[in-house]
Design a protein around this motif. Structure first.
Motif, mmCIF file in Angstrom:
data_model
loop_
_atom_site.group_PDB
_atom_site.id
_atom_site.type_symbol
_atom_site.label_atom_id
_atom_site.label_comp_id
_atom_site.label_asym_id
_atom_site.label_seq_id
_atom_site.Cartn_x
_atom_site.Cartn_y
_atom_site.Cartn_z
ATOM 1 N N ILE A 1 0.590 -1.138 0.102
ATOM 2 C CA ILE A 1 0.068 -0.104 0.019
ATOM 3 C C ILE A 1 0.865 1.219 -0.070
ATOM 4 C CG2 ILE A 1 -2.033 -0.961 1.240
ATOM 5 C CD1 ILE A 1 -1.012 0.309 3.677
ATOM 6 N N GLU A 2 0.344 2.426 -0.515
ATOM 7 C CA GLU A 2 1.095 3.521 -0.451
ATOM 8 C C GLU A 2 0.995 4.146 1.105
ATOM 9 O OE1 GLU A 2 1.542 7.770 -2.806
ATOM 10 O OE2 GLU A 2 -0.331 6.329 -3.318
ATOM 11 N N PHE A 3 2.240 4.604 1.677
ATOM 12 C CA PHE A 3 2.175 4.999 2.835
ATOM 13 C C PHE A 3 3.504 6.109 2.879
ATOM 14 C CE2 PHE A 3 5.065 1.777 2.754
ATOM 15 C CZ PHE A 3 6.107 2.102 3.506
ATOM 16 N N PRO A 4 3.431 6.996 4.031
ATOM 17 C CA PRO A 4 4.475 8.031 4.322
ATOM 18 C C PRO A 4 5.758 7.501 4.588
ATOM 19 C CG PRO A 4 2.839 8.248 6.049
ATOM 20 C CD PRO A 4 2.052 7.183 5.011
ATOM 21 N N LEU A 5 6.700 7.245 3.644
ATOM 22 C CA LEU A 5 7.681 6.504 4.068
ATOM 23 C C LEU A 5 8.801 7.404 4.899
ATOM 24 C CD1 LEU A 5 9.490 3.962 3.798
ATOM 25 C CD2 LEU A 5 10.694 5.056 1.843
ATOM 26 N N SER A 6 8.636 8.642 4.574
ATOM 27 C CA SER A 6 9.624 9.464 5.524
ATOM 28 C C SER A 6 9.076 9.420 6.888
ATOM 29 C CB SER A 6 9.347 10.838 4.954
ATOM 30 O OG SER A 6 9.989 11.170 3.701
ATOM 31 N N ARG B 1 18.829 11.655 9.090
ATOM 32 C CA ARG B 1 18.686 12.784 8.051
ATOM 33 C C ARG B 1 17.555 11.892 6.855
ATOM 34 N NH1 ARG B 1 21.435 13.135 3.169
ATOM 35 N NH2 ARG B 1 22.937 11.287 3.963
ATOM 36 N N VAL B 2 16.240 12.525 7.164
ATOM 37 C CA VAL B 2 15.445 11.802 6.155
ATOM 38 C C VAL B 2 14.642 12.996 5.418
ATOM 39 C CG1 VAL B 2 13.090 10.750 6.394
ATOM 40 C CG2 VAL B 2 14.893 10.042 7.842
ATOM 41 N N GLU B 3 14.702 12.715 4.148
ATOM 42 C CA GLU B 3 13.982 13.837 3.226
ATOM 43 C C GLU B 3 12.737 13.722 3.468
ATOM 44 O OE1 GLU B 3 13.516 14.439 -1.511
ATOM 45 O OE2 GLU B 3 15.287 13.346 -0.954
ATOM 46 N N PRO B 4 11.816 14.808 3.770
ATOM 47 C CA PRO B 4 10.514 14.982 3.975
ATOM 48 C C PRO B 4 9.534 14.620 2.858
ATOM 49 C CG PRO B 4 11.266 16.963 3.773
ATOM 50 C CD PRO B 4 12.495 16.355 3.664
ATOM 51 N N GLY C 1 4.360 -0.073 -0.768
ATOM 52 C CA GLY C 1 5.168 -1.202 -0.396
ATOM 53 C C GLY C 1 4.687 -1.699 1.037
ATOM 54 N N ASN C 2 5.208 -2.482 1.576
ATOM 55 C CA ASN C 2 4.729 -2.962 2.856
ATOM 56 C C ASN C 2 5.316 -2.347 3.992
ATOM 57 O OD1 ASN C 2 5.055 -4.991 5.586
ATOM 58 N ND2 ASN C 2 3.545 -5.957 4.000
ATOM 59 N N GLU C 3 4.600 -1.363 4.779
ATOM 60 C CA GLU C 3 5.259 -0.599 5.825
ATOM 61 C C GLU C 3 5.926 -1.139 6.963
ATOM 62 O OE1 GLU C 3 3.588 3.290 8.642
ATOM 63 O OE2 GLU C 3 2.221 2.072 7.286
ATOM 64 N N LYS C 4 5.063 -2.368 7.501
ATOM 65 C CA LYS C 4 5.791 -3.138 8.458
ATOM 66 C C LYS C 4 7.247 -3.611 8.303
ATOM 67 C CE LYS C 4 5.055 -7.251 11.358
ATOM 68 N NZ LYS C 4 4.112 -8.295 11.532
ATOM 69 N N ASN C 5 7.256 -4.059 6.958
ATOM 70 C CA ASN C 5 8.636 -4.706 6.613
ATOM 71 C C ASN C 5 9.702 -3.592 6.321
ATOM 72 O OD1 ASN C 5 7.851 -7.209 6.832
ATOM 73 N ND2 ASN C 5 7.265 -7.646 4.421
ATOM 74 N N LEU C 6 9.345 -2.632 5.657
ATOM 75 C CA LEU C 6 10.380 -1.450 5.387
ATOM 76 C C LEU C 6 10.885 -0.833 6.966
ATOM 77 C CD1 LEU C 6 8.863 0.133 2.266
ATOM 78 C CD2 LEU C 6 11.189 -1.423 2.683
ATOM 79 N N CYS C 7 9.964 -0.956 7.801
ATOM 80 C CA CYS C 7 10.337 -0.293 9.153
ATOM 81 C C CYS C 7 11.076 -1.349 9.779
ATOM 82 C CB CYS C 7 8.953 -0.222 9.964
ATOM 83 S SG CYS C 7 8.106 1.385 9.534
ATOM 84 N N GLU D 1 16.599 9.216 1.104
ATOM 85 C CA GLU D 1 16.575 10.285 0.060
ATOM 86 C C GLU D 1 16.152 9.860 -1.216
ATOM 87 O OE1 GLU D 1 20.406 11.709 -0.472
ATOM 88 O OE2 GLU D 1 21.244 9.687 -0.489
ATOM 89 N N LYS D 2 15.470 10.825 -2.059
ATOM 90 C CA LYS D 2 14.808 10.194 -3.543
ATOM 91 C C LYS D 2 16.237 10.080 -4.246
ATOM 92 C CE LYS D 2 11.523 10.184 -6.639
ATOM 93 N NZ LYS D 2 10.697 9.017 -6.636
ATOM 94 N N GLN D 3 16.230 9.146 -5.116
ATOM 95 C CA GLN D 3 17.453 8.860 -5.948
ATOM 96 C C GLN D 3 16.871 8.686 -7.374
ATOM 97 O OE1 GLN D 3 20.618 5.776 -5.653
ATOM 98 N NE2 GLN D 3 21.721 7.415 -4.743
ATOM 99 N N GLY D 4 16.603 9.555 -8.217
ATOM 100 C CA GLY D 4 16.055 9.079 -9.676
ATOM 101 C C GLY D 4 14.580 8.565 -9.516
ATOM 102 N N LYS D 5 14.570 7.464 -9.979
ATOM 103 C CA LYS D 5 13.147 6.768 -9.896
ATOM 104 C C LYS D 5 13.048 5.673 -8.923
ATOM 105 C CE LYS D 5 12.105 7.352 -14.808
ATOM 106 N NZ LYS D 5 11.789 6.508 -16.027
#
Length: 410
Positions: free
Chosen positions: A262-267, A291-294, A300-306, A331-335
């Motif tokens: 699902i789409e979630f606020p990764l920052s 240092r997190v880009e806002p 993706g899967n929020e639980k797994n990425l955390c 940070e954002k890096q291209g695509k």
């Protein structure tokens, strides 16, 4: 994993075939081309020795030998087409000889002759005409031999061989893909049984661990705290954590398992995860910089990425030296988005970089055991990144280790 293994096997097989075919076709066509050039140069050498004219063959025998030691047939005049041009010292055409060709006019002969003269080469090609130059008393004679028919045949053989090779590679690809599935089927079945065993055994182990933990609580209430009960509880907790990690890794590597995305606020998710490690870092005498880009969102899967961020931070805090400054960055890096954790390292070797994502690998087993490591955290991190179609890698420079996960957004 099995699908990747099959794709790699097919890719290696096709690349090997491509290399072999390229070498074979290259050698055959180069030899063919060199034979054409050699024959043309032989004829041009004979023509040059007679000032751009074709000598008359002897009347008393069929074949004769020219000055270069080559045997020439009396049919040669009817097999070749050539023309020549006499050039002065300034590169101007003084005269031309076109008796043995009909396809070119005097303007074309002059143009070809000037191109050959300006090239400065003793021999070469101008379009489909092989030329050779030699000096005479009047100036420089450039003789051209029409190799169009031979070169057309050469090109036809080249195109045919490439097309046939491409069709052959397509057929081999189909056969390799079909038979590779049969070859790796036993491996796939064994791998599936291994994962199923880990999952089933993990669930079976959970039950006695839960009973042991409950019995410990009863003994603690009856007998009070003592070092034996504390030791049993600590080891039970370690075993439970290891069991949960193994089950999690096994499920993560199941290709058939659909992970909810699902789409979630990764920052925000990464920042909250990082902030939860601030107290642990301070307790161990280390600093944690976030240092997190806002405003970065991710599907993706929020639980797994955390969990991924937590594994990288936990690893960095455990194995970095006291007083170190650990940095987590998003940070954002291209695509794609790049999640990285950097920390200091001591006595770091290339072997660690090559094996740190392997299951149960620990660079320093004594320190890992003291700090509660199992050598499985980075394997889970790698599986999480792979499930999101990303890649993870580690690099070391100047005593600093950086683990980076690149997660594509498209």
């Amino acid at each position: 994993m099995i699908r990747k293994l099959r794709r790699k096997f097919t890719l290696v097989s096709m690349l090997s075939l491509l290399v072999v075919l390229t070498v074979i076709l290259g050698v055959v066509n180069v030899l063919n081309y060199r034979e054409i050039v050699s024959d043309a140069d032989g004829v041009l050498a004979m023509l040059s020795s007679f000032a751009g004219e074709l000598p008359a063959p002897p009347e008393d025998f069929i074949d004769w030998q020219d000055a270069g030691g080559r045997y020439r047939s009396p049919e040669l005049p009817y097999e070749i087409r050539f023309f020549s041009a006499l050039m002065d010292a300034d590169g101007n055409v003084v005269s031309t000889n076109m008796e043995r060709i009909f396809a070119v006019d005097e303007t074309a002969v002059s143009d070809y002759a000037q191109q050959a003269y300006r090239s400065g080469a003793a021999a070469g090609f101008v379009r489909d005409y092989r030329f050779a130059r030699h000096a005479s008393e009047e100036g420089t004679v450039i003789t051209f031999l029409d190799c169009g028919r031979m070169l057309t045949g050469f090109r036809s053989v080249l195109v045919s061989s490439v097309v046939i090779s491409a069709l052959g590679m397509a057929a081999v690809f189909a056969l390799v893909w079909v038979f590779s599935g049969r070859v790796i089927r036993p491996i796939a079945e064994s791998y599936q049984k291994q994962k199923r065993f880990i999952t089933d055994a993990g669930h079976e182990i959970k039950t006695p661990l839960t009973v042991i933990d409950a019995d410990l609580e009863i003994l603690r209430m009856e007998q009070g705290e003592n070092e034996w009960l504390q030791d049993i509880q600590a080891q039970t907790a370690r075993l439970a954590t290891l069991t949960n990690n193994l089950i999690s890794l096994s499920k993560m590597e199941e290709e058939e398992r659909s992970m909810p995305m699902i789409e979630f606020p990764l920052s925000d998710a990464i920042r909250e995860t990082a902030e939860s490690f601030q107290a642990l870092a301070r307790a161990r005498g280390k600093a944690l910089r976030v240092r997190v880009e806002p405003m970065l969102s991710y599907v993706g899967n929020e639980k797994n990425l955390c969990q991924l961020a937590g594994i990288l931070l936990d690893n960095a805090i455990k194995y970095s030296p006291t007083g170190d400054c650990i940095e987590i960055a998003l940070e954002k890096q291209g695509k794609a988005v790049r999640l990285s954790v950097e920390n200091g390292v001591e006595n770091f070797s290339r072997e660690v970089l090559d094996n740190m994502f392997d299951r149960f690998y620990r660079a320093d087993r004594a320190r890992s055991s003291d700090s509660g490591g199992y050598g499985i955290g980075l394997s889970i991190a790698k599986a999480i990144v792979a499930a999101h179609r990303g890649r993870i890698a580690a690099s070391e420079s100047g005593g600093r280790l950086t683990v980076s996960a690149i997660l594509p957004t498209e």
